[in-house]
Design a protein around this motif. Structure first.
Motif, mmCIF file in Angstrom:
data_model
loop_
_atom_site.group_PDB
_atom_site.id
_atom_site.type_symbol
_atom_site.label_atom_id
_atom_site.label_comp_id
_atom_site.label_asym_id
_atom_site.label_seq_id
_atom_site.Cartn_x
_atom_site.Cartn_y
_atom_site.Cartn_z
ATOM 1 N N THR A 74 -26.589 11.849 41.043
ATOM 2 C CA THR A 74 -25.779 12.026 42.251
ATOM 3 C C THR A 74 -25.707 13.491 42.672
ATOM 4 N N THR B 32 -22.938 14.595 44.257
ATOM 5 C CA THR B 32 -21.523 14.890 44.081
ATOM 6 C C THR B 32 -21.148 14.678 42.623
ATOM 7 N N HIS B 33 -20.264 15.532 42.107
ATOM 8 C CA HIS B 33 -19.860 15.416 40.701
ATOM 9 C C HIS B 33 -18.339 15.453 40.596
ATOM 10 N N SER B 34 -17.721 14.304 40.862
ATOM 11 C CA SER B 34 -16.277 14.176 40.782
ATOM 12 C C SER B 34 -15.857 13.951 39.337
ATOM 13 N N PRO B 35 -14.989 14.806 38.785
ATOM 14 C CA PRO B 35 -14.521 14.595 37.410
ATOM 15 C C PRO B 35 -13.851 13.231 37.222
ATOM 16 N N SER C 255 -14.444 10.415 38.902
ATOM 17 C CA SER C 255 -15.477 9.384 38.912
ATOM 18 C C SER C 255 -16.286 9.401 37.612
ATOM 19 N N LEU C 256 -16.587 10.601 37.142
ATOM 20 C CA LEU C 256 -17.316 10.708 35.870
ATOM 21 C C LEU C 256 -16.528 10.086 34.727
ATOM 22 N N GLY D 150 -21.133 10.685 38.888
ATOM 23 C CA GLY D 150 -20.488 11.720 39.683
ATOM 24 C C GLY D 150 -19.909 11.203 40.980
ATOM 25 N N SER D 151 -20.484 10.136 41.507
ATOM 26 C CA SER D 151 -20.010 9.498 42.737
ATOM 27 C C SER D 151 -20.420 8.031 42.681
#
Length: 121
Positions: free
Chosen positions: A68, A70-73, A75-76, A82-83
């Motif tokens: 991904t 995007t790397h959302s903590p 979501s991880l 990451g997304s």
């Protein structure tokens, strides 16, 4: 083929999902299918019916391997990706897929959508 992948909170409405899709597509892409995490597919089904598009339910274990943008903590931690929107779009299309852009958040920030394409139908 272009797939719109979605990630969203349980409180996301149909308007939230539509807003995310409109922002991601900009009205310039023809979408061939929608995709999301399998356990959230029922919540995305009304949009798929409204748009007369197939809905692809992605098993959670197929999200973690997707690259991904995007790397959302959050979501991880929750999904191993990451997304969810980006990973679902990629997973729906297979290894030749590529993201057209990072995910787009709905105006109310309850849903995200990302578009991926594949050279194969």
């Amino acid at each position: 083929m272009i797939v719109a992948g979605f990630g969203f909170r349980q409180s996301a409405s149909l308007a939230s999902l539509e807003g995310a899709l409109e922002g991601a597509s900009g009205g310039t892409f023809v979408i061939d299918a929608l995709a999301t995490l399998d356990r959230k597919a029922a919540q995305l089904a009304p949009l798929a019916r409204k748009l007369a598009l197939p809905l692809i339910a992605i098993p959670a274990d197929r999200l973690a391997d997707q690259p991904t943008l995007t790397h959302s903590p959050a979501s991880l931690a929750a999904h191993g990706a990451g997304s969810v929107a980006e990973a679902a779009a990629l997973a729906a299309l297979g290894p030749e897929a590529r993201l057209l852009a990072p995910r787009f958040l709905s105006p109310d920030r309850l849903a995200s959508c990302a578009l991926a394409e594949s050279p194969f139908p």
